[in-house]
Design a protein around this motif. Structure first.
Motif, PDB file in Angstrom:
ATOM      1  N   THR A 195      12.963 -23.351 -53.689  1.00 53.96           N
ATOM      2  CA  THR A 195      11.687 -22.920 -53.109  1.00 53.96           C
ATOM      3  C   THR A 195      11.671 -21.420 -52.817  1.00 53.96           C
ATOM      4  O   THR A 195      10.643 -20.769 -52.950  1.00 53.96           O
ATOM      5  N   PRO A 200      10.462 -24.028 -59.990  1.00 50.54           N
ATOM      6  CA  PRO A 200       9.814 -25.312 -59.690  1.00 50.54           C
ATOM      7  C   PRO A 200      10.738 -26.523 -59.741  1.00 50.54           C
ATOM      8  O   PRO A 200      10.637 -27.400 -58.900  1.00 50.54           O
ATOM      9  N   CYS A 202      12.197 -30.178 -60.966  1.00 48.81           N
ATOM     10  CA  CYS A 202      11.483 -31.404 -61.295  1.00 48.81           C
ATOM     11  C   CYS A 202      11.067 -32.103 -60.006  1.00 48.81           C
ATOM     12  O   CYS A 202      11.882 -32.309 -59.122  1.00 48.81           O
ATOM     13  N   PRO A 203       9.773 -32.462 -59.890  1.00 47.58           N
ATOM     14  CA  PRO A 203       9.322 -33.139 -58.664  1.00 47.58           C
ATOM     15  C   PRO A 203      10.120 -34.417 -58.443  1.00 47.58           C
ATOM     16  O   PRO A 203      10.448 -35.125 -59.401  1.00 47.58           O
ATOM     17  N   GLY A 204      10.428 -34.693 -57.221  1.00 53.82           N
ATOM     18  CA  GLY A 204      11.162 -35.917 -56.898  1.00 53.82           C
ATOM     19  C   GLY A 204      12.664 -35.801 -57.067  1.00 53.82           C
ATOM     20  O   GLY A 204      13.393 -36.731 -56.785  1.00 53.82           O
ATOM     21  N   GLN A 234      11.828 -42.067 -61.827  1.00 50.69           N
ATOM     22  CA  GLN A 234      12.669 -40.917 -62.108  1.00 50.69           C
ATOM     23  C   GLN A 234      12.519 -40.478 -63.561  1.00 50.69           C
ATOM     24  O   GLN A 234      12.336 -39.296 -63.845  1.00 50.69           O
ATOM     25  N   ASN A 237       9.053 -38.919 -64.168  1.00 57.32           N
ATOM     26  CA  ASN A 237       8.997 -37.544 -63.683  1.00 57.32           C
ATOM     27  C   ASN A 237       9.690 -36.571 -64.625  1.00 57.32           C
ATOM     28  O   ASN A 237       9.176 -35.509 -64.954  1.00 57.32           O
ATOM     29  N   HIS A 241       7.777 -33.659 -66.785  1.00 54.95           N
ATOM     30  CA  HIS A 241       8.008 -32.257 -66.425  1.00 54.95           C
ATOM     31  C   HIS A 241       9.115 -31.595 -67.242  1.00 54.95           C
ATOM     32  O   HIS A 241       9.731 -30.647 -66.785  1.00 54.95           O
ATOM     33  N   GLN A 244       8.722 -27.912 -67.698  1.00 58.26           N
ATOM     34  CA  GLN A 244       8.947 -27.186 -66.453  1.00 58.26           C
ATOM     35  C   GLN A 244      10.432 -27.088 -66.123  1.00 58.26           C
ATOM     36  O   GLN A 244      10.917 -26.057 -65.658  1.00 58.26           O
ATOM     37  N   SER A 248      12.569 -23.790 -65.769  1.00 60.15           N
ATOM     38  CA  SER A 248      13.353 -23.570 -64.558  1.00 60.15           C
ATOM     39  C   SER A 248      14.774 -23.166 -64.892  1.00 60.15           C
ATOM     40  O   SER A 248      15.379 -22.330 -64.231  1.00 60.15           O
TER      41      SER A 248
END
Length: 931
Positions: A195, A200, A202-204, A234, A237, A241, A244, A248
């Motif tokens: 952060t 970014p 991976c969400p989760g 999982q 997601n 992504h 992304q 990252s």
DNA sequence: GCGATGGA
DNA sequence: TCCATCGC
């Protein structure tokens, strides 16, 4: 842990911004300032870190790497990169050039490369150095660097909060990230994101999942090759992504081929420019670092023998391990001679020594903070640096009284100056033991309050900044606040002695260091002529206390409770449901969602509906519930804060209320009152007046005398600005608010309406309290444009007032401070801030501080003079309370005329400001009727 | 504008 | 911890 040092090629690369940020925020709760108001936290922290590194590791090669503020390749790749990072605080931005100056003075090379970040430069250099046979230590708190670690490249994480430095080699990286090789750290970061850098991820997926996936599949590539082995949310997601995650990974990877040259000859450690460093440290006022630069002196280590847990039972349950800053001196590495004074003979010889001193410093240790209920546990004295005495007192009160009384003569000696930290407390404690303290007083807390009014003045802080010394922490003796906290009585004798003596010793040392500052800042006259003579006056007022008619209050409590219950029922009926109407959180939705009283309701910072007085007052016509809520609130406040609370604060021994005045809180120079606060007893509304009525003269032979300055602040403003219209109004004793209204609204005095007068009055107060046009419009419930017109009209008519205000701001800009008529200073660090809101606050303070502060000077002088006069004439009358522009007394009826004359003379004649100061005065059985 | 306090 | 309210 220390870095491996059998090497002659040891290169240290420092990540400048990361270390500076860390230093700055390490002090965020207790920021350091020099006397010019510069925030020096970052410089101090960085220099300390650097000093520790130099002393401990003895590097052969060294460089500091800065980021260059230009878009880097990462921004081109991903525009949101680092976008969430907050803008750099202004104080911090100002610190950067200073840190650079310091680094240059150390003769340490600064490296930077446009378009690349520090970690890229450090990564590249570390790899190049490795090829040349160096061991490289990357000094940074940032864990991203772990990806660069190798056989010969280490992360060097500076210690935090007294912790040891951490050095991460391959095993530590493997352990912390659960990876096989350091470069897998990149894959971990790619999945979990970061952060701070706005990577970014991976969400989760958090750290735990990321580590698990990488340890199973070794890399992001490996993971996606086997993505079918995963399942559920999982997998979804990760598939969704993938782009992304791959981006990252690129953002997280520190590049190792930055076009920088590795020129080892430029990085060789060099001797600092001592003189330059000394200059910088002087300017920043780094006292302890400055001392270190002086030629080293042999340190005498004194071995202290603690006999813990032998004579005084088992160990100490509350004892907490000390957390020490290693750049400060402390009791264990500083030579000192602290003695226990336990028997009559030892006390006699101490008294003999004390009696021949010009000054001594003393401190008391007690069983609590309330001077009325606490008992003395010991007295400590110091009159030579590094030497102090602790007089123990028996637990039995009678015996303790006898021992304390032995010191009556030295405390009472007019010719011995008494030094202390918050000495009013100690004076009040001794008063409980029938000992009076005479002679000139010197309070280090108040000295510092005058030198730096906005900062904190506790002894711990003062010792750290002025003496470079860290006191024994109170928690290490008594434990944390709360039920299990010990009292001083339960502390083993030897420990108590060390603690108590240290207090007295350091306070005396502090006095020597702080004293010249009184002259440098020009506040010595305020210190010697106002604040120090005021101490015995306040101590006397606090000890005297004020009488309270508790029976009347109890009866009133019943009335209030009945009214409140009735209101509560009515409100709940109107709302149609039961709820806690003392909770703004519950009240908000009912008013604005259920009853829809206002469709675009104001919200607070925390996204709650605002249900404040000023908001509700405007809505009072929309629904009958609003008025009832306001009434309920008012009564409830009255009941809990005053009617119920005050009788409980009546002291059992004296039967009176004893407030406590704090002389070192308000930045303008006003006093503040606590326990209870007797400076905010209601006066305005009808209900509140009952409470004033309960404050009475001590008995039927006494009267409550109340005297207050009329319009003292406006008079001061008139005097300081020399505005002819204002001066005239005051010289002719006219109604200043009506005159103001007649000028602003351009109508004859007779035609001023009460509404005009009200608005003019608010404008007058607005200036005194330094409120903005915004605040004024809010207060008067008028539009901002009307408020602005009001202010413009004001300045048109009182042009010298406007001129004076501009001058105040200019003085503040030029000197960094403003002054009262007696030379009390207020520093305004934000006066040149780039932030308009912050700057606006400082500007209003620049105007307000001389006015409010001068009023404080004047009433304090009056208090001292009245108190002396009452004493000299041996009158029984007692000063009871001070409420900023008002003084209250308990006067025997037969003394009334004489006391009134003294009060009038001393209050009106306290200073000559070039126009009359007038007071209003009244005597009655209680405060309400007297005021 | 500041400071202190009580309640959720 | 935040909000609201009392005084000057």
């Amino acid at each position: 842990m220390s870095a491996n040092n059998n090497q002659d090629k040891r290169l240290f690369l420092l990540d400048a911004y990361a270390l500076i940020y860390r230093s700055y925020f390490a002090f965020i709760k207790n920021p350091r300032y020099n006397s010019k108001g510069l925030n020096t936290s970052a410089m101090l922290g960085f220099t300390n870190t650097l000093e520790q590194l130099l002393n401990k590791e003895n590097p052969t090669h060294l460089a500091v790497v800065f980021d260059v503020h230009a878009p880097t390749f990462r921004h081109e790749m991903y525009e949101a990169y680092k976008a969430t990072r907050e803008e750099m605080p202004e104080d911090l931005r100002k610190a950067i050039p200073w840190v650079r100056k310091i680094i240059e003075a150390y003769h340490i090379p600064i490296l930077e490369k446009e378009g690349f970040e520090a970690d890229d430069v450090i990564g590249t250099l570390a790899k190049k150095a490795e090829k040349e046979g160096y061991q490289t230590y990357m000094m940074t708190p940032d864990k991203d660097y772990a990806q660069l670690v190798s056989e010969n490249i280490f992360m060097y994480k500076p210690g935090r909060g007294g912790n040891e430095v951490e050095i991460w080699g391959i095993p530590e990286v493997q352990e912390n990230f659960e990876v096989q090789t350091p470069d897998q750290v990149i894959d971990i970061l790619a999945l979990m994101g970061d952060t701070a850098d706005n990577i970014p991820g991976c969400p989760g997926v958090g750290p735990k999942t990321a580590m698990k996936l990488i340890s199973a599949y070794h890399s992001v590539d490996g993971l996606y090759e086997h993505i079918d082995e995963l399942k559920g949310k999982q997998k979804e997601n990760l598939v969704e992504h993938e782009a992304q995650v791959r981006l990252s990974r690129k953002l997280a990877e520190i590049i190792q081929d930055v076009p920088v040259e590795f020129d080892e000859s430029k990085l060789v450690m060099d001797e600092p420019n001592w003189q330059k460093l000394q200059e910088i440290f002087n300017e920043l006022e780094f006292r302890s670092l400055s001392q270190k630069l002086a030629p080293p002196q042999p340190q005498v280590q004194q071995q202290l023998s603690f006999e813990q847990g032998t004579l005084f039972g088992e160990a100490q349950p509350a004892a907490t391990a000390p957390t020490r800053r290693d750049d400060l001196a402390h009791i264990e590495n500083t030579p000192h001679e602290y003695y226990l004074v336990e028997n009559a003979m030892q006390r006699a010889s101490l008294r003999a020594e004390l009696s021949v001193q010009e000054e001594f410093c003393f401190d008391t240790e007690t069983t609590g903070l309330d001077t009325h209920t606490a008992e003395l546990v010991c007295l400590s004295f110091s009159f030579r640096k590094g030497e102090a005495y602790c007089v123990t007192l028996p637990e039995n009160r009678e015996e303790a009284l006898r021992v304390v009384q032995e010191f009556r003569l030295v405390f009472g000696d007019e010719n011995i100056r008494k030094v202390g930290q918050n000495i009013k407390y100690d004076i009040l404690m001794l008063k409980q033991y029938d000992v009076e303290v005479n002679g000139t007083l010197y309070d280090t807390m108040i000295a510092h309050y005058l030198i730096q009014p906005e900062l904190r003045h506790n002894l711990d802080y003062l010792c750290e900044t002025y003496l470079g010394y860290q006191k024994v922490e109170t928690v290490s003796l008594l434990g944390k606040k709360g039920k299990s906290q010990l009292t001083m009585r339960q502390v083993p004798l030897e420990q108590m002695k060390e603690y108590a003596c240290e207090d007295a010793d350091l306070t005396l040392q502090l006095k020597q260091v702080i004293d010249p500052e009184l002259d440098k800042t020009g506040v010595r006259p305020v210190f010697e002529e106002i604040e120090m003579p005021l101490i015995p006056v306040l101590a006397d007022m606090e000890a005297t206390g004020v009488s309270l008619n508790t029976r009347e209050l109890d009866a009133y409590a019943k009335v209030l409770r009945e009214q409140i219950v009735t209101l509560e029922q009515e409100i709940k009926e109107l709302a149609g449901e039961k709820f806690n109407l003392s909770s703004p959180k519950q009240l908000g939705p009912i008013l604005f969602e259920k009853l829809k009283i206002d469709t675009n309701a104001k919200k607070t910072k925390t996204k709650q509906y605002s249900t404040s007085e000023e908001v509700l007052a405007k809505l009072v016509d929309k629904h009958p519930i609003v008025g009832k809520i306001l009434e309920f609130r008012g009564l409830k406040k009255l009941l809990s804060t005053y009617v119920e609370a005050l009788p409980q604060l009546v002291d059992a021994k004296t039967g009176k209320i004893h407030t406590s005045y704090n002389q070192a809180i308000a930045a303008t120079g006003r006093l503040s009152s606590t326990n209870p606060n007797l400076q905010n007893i209601p006066i305005r509304d009808e209900n509140g007046r009952e409470i004033r009525k309960a404050f009475t003269a001590s008995d039927e032979n006494h009267l409550f005398l109340s005297a207050d300055y009329s319009q003292i602040e406006l008079r001061i403003m008139a005097a300081l600005s020399k505005d002819p219209h204002m001066l005239e109004a005051f010289r002719n004793n006219q109604d200043i608010h009506a005159i103001t209204a007649s000028k602003i609204y351009k109508v004859p005095l007779e035609e001023v309406t009460s509404d005009m007068r009200r608005k003019a009055k608010t404008a007058n107060f607005g200036i005194i309290y330094g409120i903005s046009a915004f605040g004024l419009s809010d207060r008067l419930n008028i539009s901002r444009s009307e408020a602005k017109e009001l202010i413009d009209g004001y300045f048109e008519n009182f042009s010298r007032v406007k001129q004076y205000m501009d001058e105040c701001i200019k003085v503040a800009r030029d000197h960094g401070y403003v002054e009262t008529i007696k030379g009390r200073r207020r520093y305004l660090n934000d006066i040149n801030s780039a932030n308009a809101v912050v700057r606006g606050v400082a500007e209003r303070n620049a105007i307000n501080a001389p006015i409010q502060g001068s009023a404080a000077d004047i009433i304090k002088l009056a208090m001292i003079n009245i108190w002396n006069e009452l004493r000299q004439r041996k009158l029984q009358a007692k000063m009871l309370l001070q409420v900023h522009d008002e003084l209250n007394f308990d006067v025997p009826k037969e003394e009334l005329d004489e006391v009134k004359q003294i009060v009038k003379e001393q209050m009106e004649g306290a200073v000559d400001i070039g126009l009359p100061l007038t007071i209003e005065m009244n005597a009655a059985p209680n405060w309400l009727e007297a005021h």
